[in-house]
Design a protein around this motif. Structure first.
Motif, PDB file in Angstrom:
ATOM      1  N   ARG A 149      80.021  63.580  48.438  1.00  0.00           N
ATOM      2  CA  ARG A 149      80.720  64.514  47.554  1.00  0.00           C
ATOM      3  C   ARG A 149      82.040  64.921  48.187  1.00  0.00           C
ATOM      4  NH1 ARG A 149      78.900  64.864  42.259  1.00  0.00           N
ATOM      5  NH2 ARG A 149      76.613  64.961  42.230  1.00  0.00           N
ATOM      6  N   THR A 198      84.898  67.344  49.464  1.00  0.00           N
ATOM      7  CA  THR A 198      84.927  68.715  49.994  1.00  0.00           C
ATOM      8  C   THR A 198      86.076  69.514  49.386  1.00  0.00           C
ATOM      9  OG1 THR A 198      86.336  68.140  51.882  1.00  0.00           O
ATOM     10  CG2 THR A 198      83.943  67.935  52.187  1.00  0.00           C
ATOM     11  N   HIS A 210      71.781  75.222  50.106  1.00  0.00           N
ATOM     12  CA  HIS A 210      73.205  74.931  49.990  1.00  0.00           C
ATOM     13  C   HIS A 210      73.721  74.306  51.285  1.00  0.00           C
ATOM     14  CE1 HIS A 210      72.679  77.976  46.812  1.00  0.00           C
ATOM     15  NE2 HIS A 210      73.640  77.294  46.198  1.00  0.00           N
ATOM     16  N   HIS A 256      78.177  73.251  48.491  1.00  0.00           N
ATOM     17  CA  HIS A 256      77.516  72.271  47.622  1.00  0.00           C
ATOM     18  C   HIS A 256      76.032  72.627  47.508  1.00  0.00           C
ATOM     19  CE1 HIS A 256      81.003  69.754  48.842  1.00  0.00           C
ATOM     20  NE2 HIS A 256      80.853  69.214  47.652  1.00  0.00           N
ATOM     21  N   LEU A 262      73.360  65.900  47.064  1.00  0.00           N
ATOM     22  CA  LEU A 262      74.250  67.031  46.862  1.00  0.00           C
ATOM     23  C   LEU A 262      74.783  67.085  45.434  1.00  0.00           C
ATOM     24  CD1 LEU A 262      76.328  66.655  50.146  1.00  0.00           C
ATOM     25  CD2 LEU A 262      74.471  68.281  49.718  1.00  0.00           C
ATOM     26  N   GLU A 300      77.608  68.900  42.593  1.00  0.00           N
ATOM     27  CA  GLU A 300      79.026  69.226  42.611  1.00  0.00           C
ATOM     28  C   GLU A 300      79.251  70.577  43.279  1.00  0.00           C
ATOM     29  OE1 GLU A 300      81.544  67.493  41.793  1.00  0.00           O
ATOM     30  OE2 GLU A 300      80.753  65.852  40.568  1.00  0.00           O
ATOM     31  N   ALA A 301      80.403  70.728  43.900  1.00  0.00           N
ATOM     32  CA  ALA A 301      80.727  71.969  44.601  1.00  0.00           C
ATOM     33  C   ALA A 301      80.649  73.168  43.666  1.00  0.00           C
ATOM     34  CB  ALA A 301      82.123  71.874  45.208  1.00  0.00           C
ATOM     35  N   THR A 302      80.068  74.260  44.159  1.00  0.00           N
ATOM     36  CA  THR A 302      79.959  75.490  43.371  1.00  0.00           C
ATOM     37  C   THR A 302      80.979  76.542  43.783  1.00  0.00           C
ATOM     38  OG1 THR A 302      78.255  76.297  44.905  1.00  0.00           O
ATOM     39  CG2 THR A 302      77.506  75.162  42.898  1.00  0.00           C
TER      40      THR A 302
END
Length: 347
Positions: free
Chosen positions: A101, A103, A117, A131, A139, A141-143
């Motif tokens: 994923r 960063t 997380h 993530h 992982l 998608e970034a939150t």
């Protein structure tokens, strides 16, 4: 002062280019990360580390963290287009890359697991990213993405505190330690503690008791002890204790012995591990040569009777015996070739 804005990422062959004979019973392993090869699996035994094999698809692996059940390894891919990669290591001799994923930043240099997380620090772009970890260890998608404010932010570390209630981050560029709450995948700012300009805090380590911490400062070579209040989520820092002896010394990694009696710091330039005794004040014990050049990182083995040092510029992992009673380190007992090595993690 070193140029903290740029890093070099090199491509090269891994630890081993030919198959390895594997014992019938599963051996102990160590994961070796480097800018050159990425992720290598080394075989660990009483005599130290032996050559293993390279896992393709995990470039510029500068830091590792394991999931709580140790089934998944997470790695930073420290490139300009930063990513983090999840690797299934249930069978460490047959690792399988699960995916990567973004960063949402450049030069991710540190990560840690906080519950469900994954937290990552983007060094070059000076930000933190969160993530979610799915049930299978992959992982999502970034939150959240949290940029640090300042003239030249460089987030170097992010980790949960021992209580699991808080997240702390260390930023070399803003000379600050930050405290956050992690709430539903979002980092909520709680405290910022500033160090003097030019200090360059790099990493911190908690005392096993959970009420003290120690900050390794890279640009002004020192260790800064502090107290930690896990109820209020507050850091208080004390007076710096020198960890280097010259202006050309740059502390890298810091760790506390499992019994809490000693703090160890790698010192690049001097190429030593500084040992200090904890107590009412930090007391220097020893500066032990690492047997290599530019000790970026080190770790205890599972017995805490050896320190394994990642000597980046000499491209070697060396291991030093440790006396748990005195805290002193002996001369390097052996080495493993690992070009541009960055980190080692025992499973």
């Amino acid at each position: 002062m070193p140029d903290i804005r740029r890093r070099t990422f090199l491509g090269a062959t891994g630890l081993l280019a030919v198959p390895v004979t594997i014992p019938s019973s599963p051996p102990r392993v160590a994961f070796v990360g480097s800018y050159a090869a990425g992720l290598d699996v080394a075989l660990a035994g009483d005599a130290g580390l032996r050559r293993g094999f390279t896992v393709p698809g995990v470039p510029a692996a500068s830091w590792f963290a394991l999931s709580a059940d140790k089934k998944v390894l997470y790695a930073t891919n420290e490139t300009e287009d930063g990513t983090v990669t999840a690797v299934d290591v249930r069978d460490p001799l047959k690792p399988a890359v699960l995916g990567s994923r973004s960063t949402l930043g450049a030069g991710p240099t540190h990560l840690s697991v906080a519950g469900r997380h994954l937290l990552t620090a983007n060094y070059t772009s000076g930000s933190l990213v969160v993530h979610p970890i799915r049930r299978d260890g992959t992982l999502g998608e970034a939150t959240d993405l949290v940029p640090h404010e300042g003239a030249q932010p460089h987030a170097h570390q992010v980790l949960p505190d021992p209580s699991g209630r808080w997240v702390l981050a260390v930023d070399l560029g803003t000379n600050s330690v930050y405290v956050y709450r992690l709430d539903a995948g979002k980092l909520v700012a709680h405290q910022q503690v500033s160090l003097p300009a030019g200090t360059g805090p790099r990493h911190l380590a908690f005392h096993p008791g959970g009420r003290a911490l120690y900050v390794a400062c890279e640009l002004d070579p020192a260790v800064v002890p502090g107290t930690w209040d896990p109820v209020r989520g507050e850091v208080r820092l004390g007076d710096a204790v020198p960890a280097g002896v010259r202006d050309q010394d740059y502390p890298g990694e810091i760790a506390v012995s499992p019994d809490g009696r000693f703090v160890y710091v790698s010192v690049r330039g001097a190429n030593t591990i500084a040992a200090l005794r904890t107590g009412r004040a930090l007391t220097p014990v020893q500066a032990a040569p690492t047997g290599g050049n530019w000790p970026r990182h080190f770790t205890f083995d599972t017995s805490a009777r050896r320190l394994y040092v990642s000597n980046q510029r000499s491209g070697t992992v060396t291991w030093l015996p440790r006396d748990p009673a005195t805290g002193r380190l002996g001369a390097a007992e052996g080495e493993l070739s690992a070009p541009e090595v960055a980190t080692v993690l025992f499973r």
